[in-house]
Design an enzyme around this catalytic site. Structure first.
Site, PDB file in Angstrom:
ATOM      1  N   HIS A  92      19.489  15.362 -26.828  1.00 44.52           N
ATOM      2  CA  HIS A  92      18.037  15.244 -26.938  1.00 44.52           C
ATOM      3  C   HIS A  92      17.406  16.528 -26.435  1.00 44.52           C
ATOM      4  O   HIS A  92      18.005  17.264 -25.650  1.00 44.52           O
ATOM      5  CB  HIS A  92      17.551  14.050 -26.090  1.00 44.52           C
ATOM      6  CG  HIS A  92      18.139  14.024 -24.701  1.00 44.52           C
ATOM      7  ND1 HIS A  92      17.617  14.772 -23.672  1.00 44.52           N
ATOM      8  CD2 HIS A  92      19.243  13.421 -24.194  1.00 44.52           C
ATOM      9  CE1 HIS A  92      18.362  14.590 -22.582  1.00 44.52           C
ATOM     10  NE2 HIS A  92      19.368  13.779 -22.868  1.00 44.52           N
ATOM     11  N   HIS A 108      26.266   6.392 -28.744  1.00 50.26           N
ATOM     12  CA  HIS A 108      24.963   7.036 -28.513  1.00 50.26           C
ATOM     13  C   HIS A 108      24.890   8.342 -29.283  1.00 50.26           C
ATOM     14  O   HIS A 108      25.836   8.740 -29.962  1.00 50.26           O
ATOM     15  CB  HIS A 108      24.712   7.248 -27.010  1.00 50.26           C
ATOM     16  CG  HIS A 108      25.746   8.084 -26.302  1.00 50.26           C
ATOM     17  ND1 HIS A 108      25.851   9.440 -26.482  1.00 50.26           N
ATOM     18  CD2 HIS A 108      26.727   7.749 -25.410  1.00 50.26           C
ATOM     19  CE1 HIS A 108      26.827   9.909 -25.724  1.00 50.26           C
ATOM     20  NE2 HIS A 108      27.390   8.900 -25.077  1.00 50.26           N
ATOM     21  N   HIS A 163      14.111  13.401 -21.571  1.00 51.91           N
ATOM     22  CA  HIS A 163      14.117  13.206 -23.028  1.00 51.91           C
ATOM     23  C   HIS A 163      12.813  13.828 -23.501  1.00 51.91           C
ATOM     24  O   HIS A 163      11.786  13.161 -23.574  1.00 51.91           O
ATOM     25  CB  HIS A 163      14.214  11.718 -23.389  1.00 51.91           C
ATOM     26  CG  HIS A 163      15.506  11.093 -22.933  1.00 51.91           C
ATOM     27  ND1 HIS A 163      15.694   9.745 -22.833  1.00 51.91           N
ATOM     28  CD2 HIS A 163      16.680  11.646 -22.551  1.00 51.91           C
ATOM     29  CE1 HIS A 163      16.929   9.488 -22.408  1.00 51.91           C
ATOM     30  NE2 HIS A 163      17.533  10.635 -22.228  1.00 51.91           N
ATOM     31  N   GLU A 179      28.320  16.599 -20.472  1.00 50.47           N
ATOM     32  CA  GLU A 179      26.966  16.932 -20.925  1.00 50.47           C
ATOM     33  C   GLU A 179      26.506  18.257 -20.333  1.00 50.47           C
ATOM     34  O   GLU A 179      26.593  18.463 -19.120  1.00 50.47           O
ATOM     35  CB  GLU A 179      25.992  15.827 -20.485  1.00 50.47           C
ATOM     36  CG  GLU A 179      24.536  16.157 -20.809  1.00 50.47           C
ATOM     37  CD  GLU A 179      23.590  15.015 -20.488  1.00 50.47           C
ATOM     38  OE1 GLU A 179      23.912  14.200 -19.595  1.00 50.47           O
ATOM     39  OE2 GLU A 179      22.522  14.940 -21.125  1.00 50.47           O
ATOM     40  N   ASP A 198      20.078  18.114 -16.686  1.00 49.65           N
ATOM     41  CA  ASP A 198      20.713  16.877 -17.168  1.00 49.65           C
ATOM     42  C   ASP A 198      22.182  17.188 -17.454  1.00 49.65           C
ATOM     43  O   ASP A 198      22.504  17.741 -18.503  1.00 49.65           O
ATOM     44  CB  ASP A 198      19.985  16.393 -18.428  1.00 49.65           C
ATOM     45  CG  ASP A 198      20.501  15.048 -18.914  1.00 49.65           C
ATOM     46  OD1 ASP A 198      21.337  14.446 -18.229  1.00 49.65           O
ATOM     47  OD2 ASP A 198      20.046  14.604 -19.998  1.00 49.65           O
ATOM     48  N   GLU A 223      26.047  16.008 -25.358  1.00 49.13           N
ATOM     49  CA  GLU A 223      26.664  15.032 -24.472  1.00 49.13           C
ATOM     50  C   GLU A 223      27.507  13.979 -25.180  1.00 49.13           C
ATOM     51  O   GLU A 223      27.224  12.784 -25.088  1.00 49.13           O
ATOM     52  CB  GLU A 223      25.584  14.342 -23.626  1.00 49.13           C
ATOM     53  CG  GLU A 223      24.374  13.837 -24.411  1.00 49.13           C
ATOM     54  CD  GLU A 223      23.331  13.217 -23.488  1.00 49.13           C
ATOM     55  OE1 GLU A 223      23.680  12.280 -22.751  1.00 49.13           O
ATOM     56  OE2 GLU A 223      22.179  13.672 -23.509  1.00 49.13           O
ATOM     57  N   TYR A 266      33.951   5.713 -24.582  1.00 52.76           N
ATOM     58  CA  TYR A 266      33.853   4.605 -23.629  1.00 52.76           C
ATOM     59  C   TYR A 266      34.768   3.497 -24.140  1.00 52.76           C
ATOM     60  O   TYR A 266      34.447   2.827 -25.126  1.00 52.76           O
ATOM     61  CB  TYR A 266      32.396   4.125 -23.534  1.00 52.76           C
ATOM     62  CG  TYR A 266      31.444   5.297 -23.371  1.00 52.76           C
ATOM     63  CD1 TYR A 266      31.189   5.841 -22.120  1.00 52.76           C
ATOM     64  CD2 TYR A 266      30.873   5.902 -24.496  1.00 52.76           C
ATOM     65  CE1 TYR A 266      30.365   6.950 -21.985  1.00 52.76           C
ATOM     66  CE2 TYR A 266      30.058   7.008 -24.371  1.00 52.76           C
ATOM     67  CZ  TYR A 266      29.801   7.530 -23.111  1.00 52.76           C
ATOM     68  OH  TYR A 266      28.994   8.637 -22.980  1.00 52.76           O
ATOM     69  N   ARG A 315      32.126  11.188 -20.367  1.00 53.93           N
ATOM     70  CA  ARG A 315      31.064  11.936 -21.052  1.00 53.93           C
ATOM     71  C   ARG A 315      31.018  13.319 -20.422  1.00 53.93           C
ATOM     72  O   ARG A 315      31.267  13.467 -19.218  1.00 53.93           O
ATOM     73  CB  ARG A 315      29.707  11.225 -20.919  1.00 53.93           C
ATOM     74  CG  ARG A 315      28.565  11.968 -21.582  1.00 53.93           C
ATOM     75  CD  ARG A 315      27.292  11.124 -21.767  1.00 53.93           C
ATOM     76  NE  ARG A 315      26.677  10.698 -20.526  1.00 53.93           N
ATOM     77  CZ  ARG A 315      26.727   9.471 -20.038  1.00 53.93           C
ATOM     78  NH1 ARG A 315      27.372   8.521 -20.704  1.00 53.93           N
ATOM     79  NH2 ARG A 315      26.162   9.163 -18.892  1.00 53.93           N
ATOM     80  N   HIS A 320      24.044   3.147 -18.853  1.00 56.83           N
ATOM     81  CA  HIS A 320      22.981   3.421 -17.880  1.00 56.83           C
ATOM     82  C   HIS A 320      23.296   2.746 -16.542  1.00 56.83           C
ATOM     83  O   HIS A 320      22.424   2.141 -15.916  1.00 56.83           O
ATOM     84  CB  HIS A 320      21.622   2.962 -18.420  1.00 56.83           C
ATOM     85  CG  HIS A 320      21.151   3.794 -19.573  1.00 56.83           C
ATOM     86  ND1 HIS A 320      20.221   3.364 -20.483  1.00 56.83           N
ATOM     87  CD2 HIS A 320      21.492   5.045 -19.968  1.00 56.83           C
ATOM     88  CE1 HIS A 320      20.016   4.317 -21.388  1.00 56.83           C
ATOM     89  NE2 HIS A 320      20.780   5.336 -21.092  1.00 56.83           N
ATOM     90  N   ASP A 327      26.315  11.367 -14.101  1.00 62.90           N
ATOM     91  CA  ASP A 327      25.254  11.909 -14.961  1.00 62.90           C
ATOM     92  C   ASP A 327      24.051  12.074 -14.056  1.00 62.90           C
ATOM     93  O   ASP A 327      23.410  11.092 -13.664  1.00 62.90           O
ATOM     94  CB  ASP A 327      24.975  10.935 -16.107  1.00 62.90           C
ATOM     95  CG  ASP A 327      23.947  11.476 -17.100  1.00 62.90           C
ATOM     96  OD1 ASP A 327      23.227  12.443 -16.767  1.00 62.90           O
ATOM     97  OD2 ASP A 327      23.852  10.906 -18.209  1.00 62.90           O
ATOM     98  N   ASP A 337       0.827  -1.217   0.000  1.00 68.24           N
ATOM     99  CA  ASP A 337       0.000   0.000   0.000  1.00 68.24           C
ATOM    100  C   ASP A 337       0.862   1.269   0.000  1.00 68.24           C
ATOM    101  O   ASP A 337       0.437   2.324   0.456  1.00 68.24           O
ATOM    102  CB  ASP A 337      -0.953   0.002   1.199  1.00 68.24           C
ATOM    103  CG  ASP A 337      -0.214  -0.103   2.520  1.00 68.24           C
ATOM    104  OD1 ASP A 337       1.027  -0.305   2.504  1.00 68.24           O
ATOM    105  OD2 ASP A 337      -0.865   0.022   3.573  1.00 68.24           O
TER     106      ASP A 337
END
Ligand code: GLY
Ligand code: MN
Ligand code: MN
Length: 438
Positions: A348, A344, A355, A401, A265, A378, A382, A399, A237, A254, A35
């Site tokens: 975006h 990638h 996104h 960004e 972001d 970004e 890698y 990265r 991710h 990130d 609940d």
């Protein structure tokens, strides 16, 4: 709270649609377990048009008569004692500038009558089966009245499309919130850099980010924070955030806050011990140069893919210079050999969704950047262990960004307060370490 931005948006949408009926339910309150619920977050487009953040609500618009109508939860003293304040229909109408408001329980009573004779139902089919059934049921109820002379709406058109186009071009309220979300998110990255030391856990640094978000009124991250030490950065991710940070590794973060529904972001990558190694710096400089080239290319009238192409050329040249790719820049772009290290997209749209909504192509062509659009930039590299990768580069993931507003005069970086030049990062971390010893 000012109702003006929401009212103006509803009026703009209705002016654009001209006729028909808009039906836009907000998000459900999702159960987490038993609940217990997840923190409630309204549907982005519903919130964009209403500013109303209670669950169990539906926005109805009648463009022909310029009527905004809200269905929402009734006042209920017993529930309010347990769960908190509810506006109720009368409160919602007065405080949010609706022309009419009714209890949610009156939907079935009122909607079939309003659907009769409409040329179109502006509704997003396929997103929620229960709402789909309700809406189709109301249409069918009109069909049952055909012999009274009414006509059944002959089309259902996705209201998400015109709303997405509106949301893509940020208004003054959007920009105010996005700038603040960018500043809070940047402050969180600064705090994370100051707190990072060899031996600390990734989740301890995540806690520093959350501390900054929440203490500035941004009660939630805009998406799960990625706090990735060492080779974890090569998992795009990575969100488990439970490894120990090691001396000599990089840390990729990130993370961005959500402020009043709007997302920040940001990605920054920095050395756990405060000093880049030669190899780390060499890769970092390439990613930074690629990011700066992409940001420079963000000019009004430029096609969406131009910044992406600018970044890609720098990344590929850098990979060739490092000896990780061989051959020409054009050849590697043609063969997509670079995808081993950069798999990638450049970024975006950003707004109420991280996104964000908005088409990237119009009639099959990349659309042009226009003032008021906000995009992330970004690029990353890698470098997973592989036969063609020298050991000294293996496990480096970087990265960088930022969130960028397109303006008449060029790019405005909303997240510039988070340092990204390697010297600036090293100086910030050195002063934090000195401070800790003082
Ligand atoms: N943090 C999500 C993204 O960068 O796209
Ligand atoms: Mn992003
Ligand atoms: Mn990101």
């Amino acid at each position: 709270m000012s109702t003006a931005p929401y009212l103006q948006r509803r009026q703009r949408l209705m002016a654009q649609l001209g006729s028909g009926i808009v039906i836009l339910p907000t998000a459900r309150h999702a159960v987490r377990n038993a609940d217990t619920h997840y923190p409630y977050r309204p549907d982005s487009s519903f919130y964009y048009l209403t500013g109303f953040d209670e669950p169990d609500a539906v926005l109805v618009l009648l463009p022909a008569s310029s009527q905004s109508i809200l269905f929402c939860r009734s006042k209920d003293l017993e529930r309010e004692i347990w769960d908190g304040y509810r506006h109720g229909p009368d409160g919602a109408r007065a405080q949010f500038g609706f022309d009419q408001a009714y209890p949610l329980s009156e939907l079935d009573l009122r909607l079939p009558g309003w659907l009769a004779n409409q040329p179109c139902v502006h509704y997003s089919l396929g997103r929620d089966a229960d709402w789909d059934r309700r809406v189709l049921g109301w249409i069918d109820a009109v069909r049952g009245q055909l012999r009274t002379g009414v006509s059944v709406p002959p089309c259902i058109s996705d209201v998400a499309l015109p709303v997405a186009e509106m949301r893509l071009f940020k208004d003054a309220h959007d920009l105010n919130r996005l700038r603040e979300a960018g500043q809070i998110s940047a402050a969180a990255h600064v705090r994370a850099m100051q707190a990072t030391r060899p031996g600390r856990m990734e989740y301890e640094i995540e806690a520093e980010l959350l501390h900054t978000f929440v203490s500035h009124g941004a009660r939630s991250p805009a998406y799960e924070s990625i706090v990735a030490g060492g080779a974890n950065a090569c998992v795009l991710h990575y969100v488990s955030n439970r490894d120990r940070l090691r001396d000599g590794d990089l840390l990729l973060i990130d993370a961005g806050c959500e402020l009043d529904g709007y997302a920040g972001d940001i990605t920054r990558t920095f050395p756990v011990n405060g000093r880049f190694s030669g190899e780390q710096r060499a890769v970092y400089d390439i990613v930074l140069a690629a990011q700066l080239a992409a940001i420079d290319a963000i000019q009004p009238g430029v096609p969406w893919n131009t910044p992406a192409d600018a970044a890609l050329a720098v990344l590929v040249q850098g990979l060739i210079d490092l000896g990780l790719l061989s051959g020409s820049v054009a050849g590697n772009i043609e063969s997509e050999a670079y995808r081993q290290f950069y798999m990638h997209r450049i970024g975006h749209w950003l707004g109420l969704d991280v996104h964000d909504v908005g088409l990237y192509k119009l009639d099959g062509q990349w659309r042009s950047l226009m003032p008021g659009m906000v995009t992330t930039v970004e690029p990353g590299l890698y470098i997973r262990p592989a036969a063609n990768v020298p050991e000294r580069f293996a496990g480096i993931g970087i990265r960088i960004e930022d969130d960028v507003l397109v303006t008449d005069t060029g790019p405005e970086v909303l997240t510039a307060d988070a340092p990204k030049h390697p010297d600036a990062i090293e100086a910030l971390m050195a002063s934090a370490q000195t401070g800790a010893h003082a």
